[in-house]
Design an enzyme around this catalytic site. Structure first.
Site, PDB file in Angstrom:
ATOM      1  CE  LYS A 167     -14.374  -4.846   2.262  1.00 35.63           C
ATOM      2  NZ  LYS A 167     -14.265  -4.522   3.607  1.00 35.63           N
TER       3      LYS A 167
ATOM      4  CE  LYS B   3      -4.300  -1.986   1.487  1.00 33.67           C
ATOM      5  NZ  LYS B   3      -5.269  -1.834   2.395  1.00 33.67           N
TER       6      LYS B   3
ATOM      7  CE  LYS C  94      -6.420  -8.520  -0.883  1.00 31.06           C
ATOM      8  NZ  LYS C  94      -7.255  -8.504   0.669  1.00 31.06           N
TER       9      LYS C  94
HETATM   10  N1  AQP Z   1      -9.773 -12.191  -2.163  1.00 38.06           N
HETATM   11  C1  AQP Z   1     -10.291 -12.636  -0.688  1.00 38.06           C
HETATM   12  N2  AQP Z   1     -10.322 -14.042  -0.547  1.00 38.06           N
HETATM   13  C2  AQP Z   1     -10.362 -14.615   0.391  1.00 38.06           C
HETATM   14  N3  AQP Z   1     -10.778 -13.834   1.531  1.00 38.06           N
HETATM   15  C3  AQP Z   1     -10.514 -12.486   1.354  1.00 38.06           C
HETATM   16  N4  AQP Z   1     -10.777 -11.521   2.291  1.00 38.06           N
HETATM   17  C4  AQP Z   1     -10.456 -10.216   1.445  1.00 38.06           C
HETATM   18  N5  AQP Z   1     -10.284 -10.495   0.271  1.00 38.06           N
HETATM   19  C5  AQP Z   1     -10.444 -12.007   0.156  1.00 38.06           C
HETATM   20  C6  AQP Z   1     -10.953 -11.671   3.809  1.00 38.06           C
HETATM   21  O1  AQP Z   1     -12.160 -10.773   3.875  1.00 38.06           O
HETATM   22  C7  AQP Z   1     -11.958 -10.203   5.302  1.00 38.06           C
HETATM   23  C8  AQP Z   1     -12.131  -8.688   5.403  1.00 38.06           C
HETATM   24  O2  AQP Z   1     -11.206  -8.178   4.784  1.00 38.06           O
HETATM   25  P1  AQP Z   1     -11.010  -6.555   4.442  1.00 38.06           P
HETATM   26  O3  AQP Z   1     -12.280  -5.867   4.881  1.00 38.06           O
HETATM   27  O4  AQP Z   1      -9.504  -6.099   4.656  1.00 38.06           O
HETATM   28  O5  AQP Z   1     -11.457  -6.725   2.879  1.00 38.06           O
HETATM   29  P2  AQP Z   1     -10.141  -6.718   1.506  1.00 38.06           P
HETATM   30  O6  AQP Z   1     -10.977  -6.923   0.560  1.00 38.06           O
HETATM   31  O7  AQP Z   1      -9.083  -7.285   1.965  1.00 38.06           O
HETATM   32  O8  AQP Z   1      -9.986  -4.814   1.600  1.00 38.06           O
HETATM   33  P3  AQP Z   1      -8.677  -4.129   1.017  1.00 38.06           P
HETATM   34  O9  AQP Z   1      -9.257  -2.856   0.652  1.00 38.06           O
HETATM   35  O10 AQP Z   1      -8.033  -5.038  -0.246  1.00 38.06           O
HETATM   36  O11 AQP Z   1      -7.913  -4.328   2.109  1.00 38.06           O
HETATM   37  P4  AQP Z   1      -6.546  -5.161   2.081  1.00 38.06           P
HETATM   38  O12 AQP Z   1      -5.493  -4.797   0.905  1.00 38.06           O
HETATM   39  O13 AQP Z   1      -6.197  -4.734   3.619  1.00 38.06           O
HETATM   40  O14 AQP Z   1      -6.669  -6.540   2.081  1.00 38.06           O
HETATM   41  C9  AQP Z   1     -10.489 -10.692   5.813  1.00 38.06           C
HETATM   42  O15 AQP Z   1     -10.768 -11.720   6.740  1.00 38.06           O
HETATM   43  C10 AQP Z   1      -9.883 -11.138   4.547  1.00 38.06           C
HETATM   44  O16 AQP Z   1      -8.909 -12.003   4.810  1.00 38.06           O
END
Ligand code: AQP
Length: 326
Positions: free
Chosen positions: A193, A108, A190
């Site tokens: 969000k 990030k 992956k």
């Molecule tokens: N692609 C994924 N596959 C499986 N599990 C996932 N999680 C997130 N992406 C995947 C799991 O969802 C939970 C909430 O995560 P979050 O709110 O951090 O969402 P995110 O999509 O991970 O958001 P971002 O913006 O991309 O944040 P970062 O980059 O920090 O991850 C968690 O249990 C996560 O493992």
């Protein structure tokens, strides 16, 4: 057990299949805490009014996915101030090198580590506080969070050794399938969000037409065989999604779509995803219009969470010499 989700950004199929789907059955077997982690959303610039709306909307989506505030404790992180207090203590016992090593910080900050907000570096200490406050044994998460759980284990162990045992050292609970749902337009990444490309992810609120379009345009591997394999990351990802939303083993799907080619497989997958999301979307629409009810649910969740977190913090304060003398 404890797990959390950020309220900002798009709630996507990866969040559902990697995390929230696992949370639902755990409500019946564990003392389950589920947290909308709004303080984590503050690691990047935010709009206050939008953040409040997103918290309510995320809560409605979680309930629509099957979280039941009667069987689990559903609350918002910033409504329980102990998270911030414990975060500071854990930040002080964390080492700079430990935080700088976090892959998510590296990704990030993208080499701009002098100009990004400090919260992006230190939020794993906040995440550790989230879990340790509830003395959780397990943290059901996707694969991307494994390194953060390792850090929270280190911090819990270090605190316990320095000040005496206050925390349970938690384990990551990562399901085998669905732990890393990949981006539809690039299986090397992956589904996330924060990725700005709409074609990379299916949102829980996407219409059937959008879902069909995104799946139709998902990248595929060379060849035309519908088979899960190391050299077929894109089709393996689509098969994983298909398997999880229909609860059908992958070998059965491989057999069913043998020789059909990718196009027919994608049409069937789109139908399966639409069918799986339809009841969630219907329930979400009903819930999200009743803001008062969501706010009452969250107030109740916060007061139940606060009772548990307060007991842990009383112990932490006594052990660290912080807070008013007992
Ligand atoms: N692609 C994924 N596959 C499986 N599990 C996932 N999680 C997130 N992406 C995947 C799991 O969802 C939970 C909430 O995560 P979050 O709110 O951090 O969402 P995110 O999509 O991970 O958001 P971002 O913006 O991309 O944040 P970062 O980059 O920090 O991850 C968690 O249990 C996560 O493992």
């Amino acid at each position: 057990m404890f797990s959390g989700i950020q309220p900002t950004g798009d709630f996507h199929l990866g969040n559902l299949l990697g995390a929230v789907d696992n949370w639902v059955p755990l409500q019946d077997t564990h003392d389950a805490y589920y947290c909308v982690v709004d303080l984590h959303a503050a690691t990047v610039p935010w709009d206050p009014a939008a953040l409040r709306r997103e918290v309510l909307s995320m809560t409605a989506l979680l309930i629509a996915c099957g979280l039941d505030p009667e069987r689990s404790i559903l609350f918002v992180q910033s409504h329980v101030p102990y998270h911030s207090e414990l975060c500071w203590i854990l930040t002080c016992i964390a080492r700079m090198g430990e935080l700088r090593r976090m892959v998510q910080f590296k990704e990030k900050s993208k080499g701009e580590s002098e100009s990004v907000g400090v919260g992006l570096l230190t939020y794993p200490a906040l995440q550790a506080a989230d879990v340790l406050l509830y003395r959780a044994h397990g943290v059901p998460i996707g694969e991307d969070q494994r390194q953060h759980i390792e850090l929270m284990r280190t911090l819990a162990g270090r605190f316990n050794q320095t000040f005496g045992p206050a925390f349970v050292v938690p384990e990551p609970w990562i399901r085998e399938e669905g732990a890393r749902i990949r981006a539809l337009d690039n299986p090397d990444e992956k589904m996330s969000k924060s990725t700005p490309r709409p074609a990379s992810k299916i949102l829980l609120t996407d219409s059937p037409t959008i879902i069909a379009k995104k799946i139709r345009s998902a990248v595929t591997d060379s060849g035309r065989e519908v088979r899960a394999a190391g050299d077929k990351p894109a089709i393996t990802n689509l098969l994983t999604i298909f398997s999880l939303v229909t609860k059908t083993p992958i070998p059965e799907l491989e057999e069913r779509y043998e020789g059909t080619g990718y196009a027919a497989f994608k049409v069937a997958l789109a139908d399966a995803v639409v069918d799986a999301l339809a009841p969630i979307q219907k329930r979400y629409e009903e819930l999200v219009s009743d803001r008062g009810e969501i706010e009452r649910t969250l107030a109740d969740g916060a007061s139940r969470a606060e009772a548990e977190a307060g007991a842990t913090m009383a112990d932490v304060r006594a052990k660290t010499g912080l807070g008013p003398p007992a």
